[in-house]
Design a protein around this motif. Structure first.
Motif, PDB file in Angstrom:
ATOM      1  N   ARG A 296       0.830  -1.210   0.000  1.00 14.34           N
ATOM      2  CA  ARG A 296       0.000   0.000   0.000  1.00 14.34           C
ATOM      3  C   ARG A 296       0.864   1.260   0.000  1.00 14.34           C
ATOM      4  O   ARG A 296       0.586   2.233  -0.707  1.00 14.34           O
ATOM      5  CB  ARG A 296      -0.917  -0.029   1.223  1.00 14.34           C
ATOM      6  CG  ARG A 296      -1.984   1.034   1.209  1.00 14.34           C
ATOM      7  CD  ARG A 296      -3.118   0.688   2.147  1.00 14.34           C
ATOM      8  NE  ARG A 296      -2.723   0.651   3.536  1.00 14.34           N
ATOM      9  CZ  ARG A 296      -2.732  -0.442   4.278  1.00 14.34           C
ATOM     10  NH1 ARG A 296      -3.094  -1.609   3.749  1.00 14.34           N
ATOM     11  NH2 ARG A 296      -2.385  -0.403   5.560  1.00 14.34           N
TER      12      ARG A 296
ATOM     13  N   ARG B 235       0.975   4.067  -2.888  1.00 13.29           N
ATOM     14  CA  ARG B 235       0.660   5.485  -2.619  1.00 13.29           C
ATOM     15  C   ARG B 235       1.820   6.391  -3.003  1.00 13.29           C
ATOM     16  O   ARG B 235       1.607   7.460  -3.612  1.00 13.29           O
ATOM     17  CB  ARG B 235       0.332   5.665  -1.126  1.00 13.29           C
ATOM     18  CG  ARG B 235       0.028   7.119  -0.733  1.00 13.29           C
ATOM     19  CD  ARG B 235      -1.193   7.618  -1.462  1.00 13.29           C
ATOM     20  NE  ARG B 235      -1.496   9.019  -1.167  1.00 13.29           N
ATOM     21  CZ  ARG B 235      -1.085  10.040  -1.915  1.00 13.29           C
ATOM     22  NH1 ARG B 235      -0.348   9.817  -3.000  1.00 13.29           N
ATOM     23  NH2 ARG B 235      -1.410  11.283  -1.593  1.00 13.29           N
TER      24      ARG B 235
ATOM     25  N   LEU C  98      -7.906   4.612  -4.879  1.00  3.42           N
ATOM     26  CA  LEU C  98      -8.812   4.737  -3.741  1.00  3.42           C
ATOM     27  C   LEU C  98     -10.154   4.069  -4.015  1.00  3.42           C
ATOM     28  O   LEU C  98     -10.932   3.851  -3.080  1.00  3.42           O
ATOM     29  CB  LEU C  98      -9.036   6.211  -3.412  1.00  3.42           C
ATOM     30  CG  LEU C  98      -7.823   6.986  -2.892  1.00  3.42           C
ATOM     31  CD1 LEU C  98      -8.137   8.472  -2.798  1.00  3.42           C
ATOM     32  CD2 LEU C  98      -7.399   6.456  -1.518  1.00  3.42           C
TER      33      LEU C  98
ATOM     34  N   ARG D 192      -6.234   4.165   3.768  1.00  2.00           N
ATOM     35  CA  ARG D 192      -5.492   4.755   2.657  1.00  2.00           C
ATOM     36  C   ARG D 192      -5.434   6.272   2.692  1.00  2.00           C
ATOM     37  O   ARG D 192      -4.675   6.867   1.916  1.00  2.00           O
ATOM     38  CB  ARG D 192      -6.114   4.301   1.326  1.00  2.00           C
ATOM     39  CG  ARG D 192      -6.066   2.793   1.137  1.00  2.00           C
ATOM     40  CD  ARG D 192      -6.473   2.372  -0.254  1.00  2.00           C
ATOM     41  NE  ARG D 192      -6.333   0.925  -0.424  1.00  2.00           N
ATOM     42  CZ  ARG D 192      -6.329   0.300  -1.584  1.00  2.00           C
ATOM     43  NH1 ARG D 192      -6.465   1.000  -2.697  1.00  2.00           N
ATOM     44  NH2 ARG D 192      -6.179  -1.006  -1.643  1.00  2.00           N
TER      45      ARG D 192
ATOM     46  N   TYR E 295       1.798   7.380   6.525  1.00  2.00           N
ATOM     47  CA  TYR E 295       2.357   6.060   6.232  1.00  2.00           C
ATOM     48  C   TYR E 295       3.610   5.782   7.051  1.00  2.00           C
ATOM     49  O   TYR E 295       3.919   4.625   7.326  1.00  2.00           O
ATOM     50  CB  TYR E 295       2.613   5.932   4.736  1.00  2.00           C
ATOM     51  CG  TYR E 295       1.336   5.782   3.962  1.00  2.00           C
ATOM     52  CD1 TYR E 295       0.648   4.579   3.963  1.00  2.00           C
ATOM     53  CD2 TYR E 295       0.773   6.857   3.281  1.00  2.00           C
ATOM     54  CE1 TYR E 295      -0.552   4.430   3.283  1.00  2.00           C
ATOM     55  CE2 TYR E 295      -0.427   6.725   2.599  1.00  2.00           C
ATOM     56  CZ  TYR E 295      -1.087   5.514   2.604  1.00  2.00           C
ATOM     57  OH  TYR E 295      -2.275   5.362   1.949  1.00  2.00           O
TER      58      TYR E 295
END
Length: 565
Positions: free
Chosen positions: A37, A41, A123, A185, A286
């Protein structure tokens, strides 16, 4: 110096790879999903900041989104919630062109650098609206900005992707799933609560407590503050901060807002604007996710204590020696060395008796032989009994325990599973069989002493024959030759008696030297056998355990590095 997202991701990936098979499977799968992830991103637009409005049914998320952008883009409901699919409002710069603020946008390919399309596709948000950054809050006409200065608190900043999420407490499971996926997210999380549900257990236990360490990217917005008096609003905010502190979010920002009256909306908009302008929310979000997982990995690695493996290695080798029959072999080496020495240095008339005794090493199929033949030979040692086998197995387990002292049970069990204990008996037998135990050639002093023994025997025989000749002459009444006298006795008597006595005495001295030499050779053989046993232990026990210890050390050190702030 703080790590970059790439460095932190690399450290966590190294820790997970090192701990794979020993860390809990759910933790490994979760960590790898997070790493994927993060990589996804980071590979998408770095010019946009994703801000999610999350909350329970009736908290007023959609109304607050409309208030923030100054347009009625999100549908609001009075009797029941209307947000079943997420809505995205993309704030673009003036030169990107205005979009129809009310149309429903579908996913479309977009290859422009920094374009928001791939981000929204990732997303999985299909409902999209675009507004321009020059639009004033509360309505107003579009106008071209003549400068590039950052927007003030009263404007919506470019680069913002504002999400209206489905209710996290929706009775529709799919809605909750969509909300949770977007919570995972989003770069900045704005939890919209209301005076009735701000203390809801589901919110705090299922969501906020899982965000420990994410204080910089969590905002608690108390909506519908217009329903409270100033004193009541202050009291509810204070209680909300108290609950957030209990959840571990001591530095999370809290503020009171009202989508209906506009109270606190400018403050929230300014907070979002600063996050968008600084472009730090993605890294903070993150980075916090990676730190949280890395801290879990560190805890899963336990608290290793100083290893006692070196101290227990001798115990392990002693147990493996017993299981391999090394004491029996060492004793056989000693007795075989004595037998060989006596067979070469004993009194010649009786030394053949020593050769009649079976060679202890030959009976064990360990007699000296060419190296190539030794590699293919098995010994005839009796199989280790239950006692030595149990001691060896116990020693291996204890050595594994000491090598991984302080590690969780999963690491210890994985270490034991990596040991090929079943192969130990054959490997030890083969190691004993190919170990040189005695020199193939006789010792030099055996040959020297043997030569002296033969010389003494020859002297005794000469003396005996001489005396026999003299006796024969006397029996035949012939004249006897003059016999020389050596000391107190005639020469033949001295040769016979002296040769026998000297030979017996020399044999006794040789036997004593043989026992001394045999013990020395037995000690040397034991050192070589121990070295052979150590090679087996190194290959089947020590090296696999060292690999497990190295993996644990690497996992913990890399996870600690990834968890560093």
């Amino acid at each position: 110096m703080s790590l970059t997202l790439e460095e932190r991701s690399e450290a966590l990936a190294a820790a997970v790879d090192a701990g794979d098979g020993r860390l809990p499977p759910a933790l490994v799968d979760g960590a790898r999903a997070l790493l994927l992830r993060v990589a996804q991103r980071v590979g998408l637009s770095s010019e946009h900041t994703v801000v999610a409005l999350a909350g329970a049914t009736g908290s007023g998320k959609s109304s607050l989104l409309n208030a923030l952008v100054g347009m009625d883009l999100a549908e609001t409901g009075v009797q029941r919630p209307t947000t079943s699919h997420a809505l995205a409002v993309v704030v673009a710069a003036d030169d990107e062109g205005a979009r129809d603020a009310t149309r429903r946008a579908s996913p479309r390919p977009d290859t422009a650098p920094g374009a928001v399309g791939p981000l929204l596709d990732w997303l999985e948000v299909d409902r999209r609206h675009t507004v321009v950054a020059s639009r004033e809050v509360g309505g107003g006409s579009h106008r071209r900005r003549s400068d590039r200065r950052a927007p003030t608190a009263g404007t919506v900043p470019p680069g913002l992707v504002l999400l209206d999420l489905p209710d996290h407490d929706s009775v529709v499971v799919q809605n909750r799933f969509r909300a949770e996926r977007l919570v995972d997210r989003a770069d900045l999380l704005v939890w919209v609560v209301d005076p009735q549900k701000y203390a809801d257990a589901a919110l705090h236990e299922r969501y906020l407590r899982t965000l420990v360490g994410h204080d910089d990217v969590v905002v608690l917005a108390l909506n519908q503050a217009d329903r409270l008096s100033a004193a009541e609003a202050d009291a509810v905010l204070a209680d909300l901060r108290r609950l957030a502190a209990l959840d571990g979010l001591t530095r999370a920002r809290t503020l009171a807002v009202s989508a209906r009256t506009g109270e606190g909306v400018d403050a929230l908009r300014g907070l979002v604007a600063r996050a968008v302008e600084r472009r730090e929310a993605t890294t903070q979000r993150y980075g916090a996710d990676l730190r949280a997982v890395a801290e879990t990995v560190v805890r899963a690695c336990g608290e290793p204590t100083p290893s006692r493996a070196r101290a227990s290695t001798d115990t392990l080798l002693d147990a493996l020696e017993d299981a391999a029959g090394v004491p029996t072999v060492v004793d056989a080496v000693r007795r075989s060395a004595v037998r060989q020495a006596r067979a070469r240095t004993g009194w010649p008339p009786v030394r053949w008796l020593a050769r009649l005794r079976p060679d202890p090493l030959r009976r064990l199929r360990l007699a000296p032989r060419p190296e190539r033949q030794a590699e293919l030979t098995r010994t005839s040692l009796p199989a280790a009994g239950p006692g030595p086998r149990a001691l060896a197995a116990t020693a291996v387990r204890e050595h594994a325990r000491d090598a991984l002292a302080g590690a969780p049970d999963a690491w210890v069990l994985a270490a034991r599973a990596s040991l090929d204990v079943a192969a130990l008996p054959d490997a030890l037998d083969h190691a004993v069989a190919r170990t040189p135990l005695l020199p193939e050639r006789p010792v030099w002093w055996w040959r020297a002493l043997g030569a002296v023994q033969w010389a003494l025997l020859a002297a005794a025989l000469v003396g005996g024959l001489w005396l026999a000749g003299l006796a024969l002459l006397a029996y035949l009444r012939l004249d006897e030759p003059v016999t020389p006298v050596w000391g107190p006795a005639p020469a033949p008597t001295v040769l016979l008696v002296g040769g026998v006595l000297a030979g017996v005495l020399l044999a006794a001295l040789g036997a004593l030297a043989a026992h001394v030499g045999a013990r020395r050779r037995a000690r040397a053989a034991r050192r070589r056998l121990r070295a052979s046993v150590r090679e087996v232990a190194q290959r089947l026990v020590l090296d696999p355990l060292a690999a497990q210890v190295d993996a644990l050390t690497r996992c913990r050190s890399e996870a600690t590095r990834a968890a560093a702030r």
